[in-house]
Design a protein around this motif. Structure first.
Motif, PDB file in Angstrom:
ATOM      1  N   SER A 156       2.036 -55.754  -3.860  1.00 37.82           N
ATOM      2  CA  SER A 156       2.569 -54.929  -4.728  1.00 37.82           C
ATOM      3  C   SER A 156       3.546 -54.074  -3.961  1.00 37.82           C
ATOM      4  O   SER A 156       3.426 -53.939  -2.766  1.00 37.82           O
ATOM      5  CB  SER A 156       1.402 -54.278  -5.366  1.00 37.82           C
ATOM      6  OG  SER A 156       0.574 -55.077  -5.950  1.00 37.82           O
ATOM      7  N   CYS A 157       4.505 -53.747  -4.742  1.00 37.59           N
ATOM      8  CA  CYS A 157       5.627 -52.748  -3.988  1.00 37.59           C
ATOM      9  C   CYS A 157       5.702 -51.667  -5.162  1.00 37.59           C
ATOM     10  O   CYS A 157       6.276 -51.972  -6.301  1.00 37.59           O
ATOM     11  CB  CYS A 157       6.907 -53.366  -3.926  1.00 37.59           C
ATOM     12  SG  CYS A 157       8.173 -52.217  -3.499  1.00 37.59           S
ATOM     13  N   ALA A 158       5.339 -50.507  -4.846  1.00 34.76           N
ATOM     14  CA  ALA A 158       5.280 -49.411  -5.742  1.00 34.76           C
ATOM     15  C   ALA A 158       6.557 -48.663  -5.399  1.00 34.76           C
ATOM     16  O   ALA A 158       6.727 -47.921  -4.296  1.00 34.76           O
ATOM     17  CB  ALA A 158       4.038 -48.575  -5.599  1.00 34.76           C
ATOM     18  N   ALA A 159       7.436 -48.285  -6.319  1.00 39.21           N
ATOM     19  CA  ALA A 159       8.517 -47.680  -6.088  1.00 39.21           C
ATOM     20  C   ALA A 159       8.582 -46.174  -6.847  1.00 39.21           C
ATOM     21  O   ALA A 159       7.803 -46.043  -7.833  1.00 39.21           O
ATOM     22  CB  ALA A 159       9.863 -48.471  -6.752  1.00 39.21           C
ATOM     23  N   SER A 160       9.306 -45.213  -6.071  1.00 39.25           N
ATOM     24  CA  SER A 160       9.194 -44.066  -6.581  1.00 39.25           C
ATOM     25  C   SER A 160      10.730 -43.291  -6.340  1.00 39.25           C
ATOM     26  O   SER A 160      11.306 -43.557  -5.442  1.00 39.25           O
ATOM     27  CB  SER A 160       7.989 -43.137  -6.222  1.00 39.25           C
ATOM     28  OG  SER A 160       8.091 -43.225  -4.766  1.00 39.25           O
ATOM     29  N   GLY A 161      10.888 -42.343  -7.052  1.00 42.45           N
ATOM     30  CA  GLY A 161      12.143 -41.531  -6.935  1.00 42.45           C
ATOM     31  C   GLY A 161      13.210 -41.948  -7.804  1.00 42.45           C
ATOM     32  O   GLY A 161      14.333 -41.234  -7.926  1.00 42.45           O
ATOM     33  N   ARG A 162      13.249 -43.191  -8.034  1.00 39.17           N
ATOM     34  CA  ARG A 162      14.591 -43.537  -9.280  1.00 39.17           C
ATOM     35  C   ARG A 162      14.067 -44.764  -9.596  1.00 39.17           C
ATOM     36  O   ARG A 162      13.007 -45.448  -9.392  1.00 39.17           O
ATOM     37  CB  ARG A 162      15.718 -43.402  -8.315  1.00 39.17           C
ATOM     38  CG  ARG A 162      15.820 -44.466  -7.163  1.00 39.17           C
ATOM     39  CD  ARG A 162      17.152 -44.737  -7.024  1.00 39.17           C
ATOM     40  NE  ARG A 162      17.666 -45.664  -7.834  1.00 39.17           N
ATOM     41  CZ  ARG A 162      19.356 -45.723  -7.885  1.00 39.17           C
ATOM     42  NH1 ARG A 162      19.934 -45.120  -7.035  1.00 39.17           N
ATOM     43  NH2 ARG A 162      19.788 -46.436  -8.913  1.00 39.17           N
ATOM     44  N   THR A 163      14.851 -45.151 -10.720  1.00 38.79           N
ATOM     45  CA  THR A 163      14.775 -46.789 -11.118  1.00 38.79           C
ATOM     46  C   THR A 163      15.431 -47.418 -10.471  1.00 38.79           C
ATOM     47  O   THR A 163      16.514 -47.122  -9.707  1.00 38.79           O
ATOM     48  CB  THR A 163      14.901 -46.763 -12.632  1.00 38.79           C
ATOM     49  OG1 THR A 163      16.268 -46.204 -12.977  1.00 38.79           O
ATOM     50  CG2 THR A 163      13.824 -45.990 -13.329  1.00 38.79           C
ATOM     51  N   PHE A 164      15.453 -48.831 -10.357  1.00 35.95           N
ATOM     52  CA  PHE A 164      16.307 -49.631  -9.752  1.00 35.95           C
ATOM     53  C   PHE A 164      16.700 -50.940 -10.503  1.00 35.95           C
ATOM     54  O   PHE A 164      15.875 -51.253 -11.425  1.00 35.95           O
ATOM     55  CB  PHE A 164      15.436 -50.374  -8.350  1.00 35.95           C
ATOM     56  CG  PHE A 164      14.975 -49.250  -7.341  1.00 35.95           C
ATOM     57  CD1 PHE A 164      13.749 -48.677  -7.516  1.00 35.95           C
ATOM     58  CD2 PHE A 164      15.499 -48.855  -6.547  1.00 35.95           C
ATOM     59  CE1 PHE A 164      13.242 -47.679  -6.819  1.00 35.95           C
ATOM     60  CE2 PHE A 164      15.318 -47.941  -5.714  1.00 35.95           C
ATOM     61  CZ  PHE A 164      13.800 -47.248  -5.959  1.00 35.95           C
ATOM     62  N   GLY A 165      17.566 -51.575 -10.151  1.00 40.02           N
ATOM     63  CA  GLY A 165      17.963 -52.764 -10.701  1.00 40.02           C
ATOM     64  C   GLY A 165      17.063 -53.670  -9.953  1.00 40.02           C
ATOM     65  O   GLY A 165      15.925 -53.934 -10.229  1.00 40.02           O
ATOM     66  N   THR A 166      17.869 -54.878  -9.281  1.00 39.61           N
ATOM     67  CA  THR A 166      17.353 -55.984  -8.664  1.00 39.61           C
ATOM     68  C   THR A 166      16.246 -55.647  -7.801  1.00 39.61           C
ATOM     69  O   THR A 166      16.753 -54.618  -6.886  1.00 39.61           O
ATOM     70  CB  THR A 166      18.173 -56.984  -8.072  1.00 39.61           C
ATOM     71  OG1 THR A 166      19.065 -57.538  -9.415  1.00 39.61           O
ATOM     72  CG2 THR A 166      17.446 -58.132  -7.474  1.00 39.61           C
ATOM     73  N   MET A 167      15.271 -56.048  -7.737  1.00 39.50           N
ATOM     74  CA  MET A 167      14.098 -55.946  -6.716  1.00 39.50           C
ATOM     75  C   MET A 167      14.011 -57.119  -6.149  1.00 39.50           C
ATOM     76  O   MET A 167      13.842 -58.186  -6.680  1.00 39.50           O
ATOM     77  CB  MET A 167      12.971 -55.106  -7.168  1.00 39.50           C
ATOM     78  CG  MET A 167      13.295 -53.918  -7.499  1.00 39.50           C
ATOM     79  SD  MET A 167      11.668 -52.894  -8.107  1.00 39.50           S
ATOM     80  CE  MET A 167      11.065 -52.426  -6.770  1.00 39.50           C
ATOM     81  N   ALA A 168      13.412 -57.153  -4.798  1.00 34.10           N
ATOM     82  CA  ALA A 168      13.172 -58.350  -3.925  1.00 34.10           C
ATOM     83  C   ALA A 168      12.189 -58.349  -2.704  1.00 34.10           C
ATOM     84  O   ALA A 168      11.980 -57.116  -2.716  1.00 34.10           O
ATOM     85  CB  ALA A 168      14.934 -58.748  -3.249  1.00 34.10           C
TER      86      ALA A 168
END
Length: 122
Positions: free
Chosen positions: A21-33
């Motif tokens: 899993s990769c939990a992102a924070s701080g903004r939304t993203f386009g492509t994730m890889a």
């Protein structure tokens, strides 16, 4: 502050499964890889997914075994890895682009996680 935090790695035997899993924070993203780096080797592309999930690509050696998905409500991307092989061993990195990109080149990804170790024993 933008952060990508990977989890779910570990040591498994060949043929087993893991889910990263990769939990992102701080903004939304386009492509994730996902990229990976095996011991003594260069960083290599594994898979990517656009924001909508409509466009997905895999490196040839993982096709049919790995599945990428994302949950935008949770700002999280997943990598389901089945039938793991010793050659899948390495540090796995989550990467994100500011917008949708249709590229496997690391230079197109602006944000990176710290990496998580996956070890597959034979």
């Amino acid at each position: 502050q933008v952060q990508l935090v990977e989890s779910g790695g570990g040591l498994v035997q060949a043929g087993a499964s893991l889910r990263l899993s990769c939990a992102a924070s701080g903004r939304t993203f386009g492509t994730m890889a996902w990229f990976r780096q095996a011991p003594g080797r260069d960083l290599e592309f594994v898979t990517r997914i656009t924001w909508s999930g409509a466009h997905i690509a895999y490196e040839d050696s993982v096709k049919g075994r790995f599945t990428i998905s994302r949950d935008n409500a949770k700002n999280t991307v997943y990598l389901q890895m089945n039938n793991l092989k010793p050659e899948d061993t390495g540090i796995y990195y989550c990467a994100a682009a500011s917008v949708d990109v249709y590229s496997s080149s690391r230079s197109n990804y602006d944000y990176w996680g710290q990496g998580i170790e996956v070890t597959v024993s034979s």
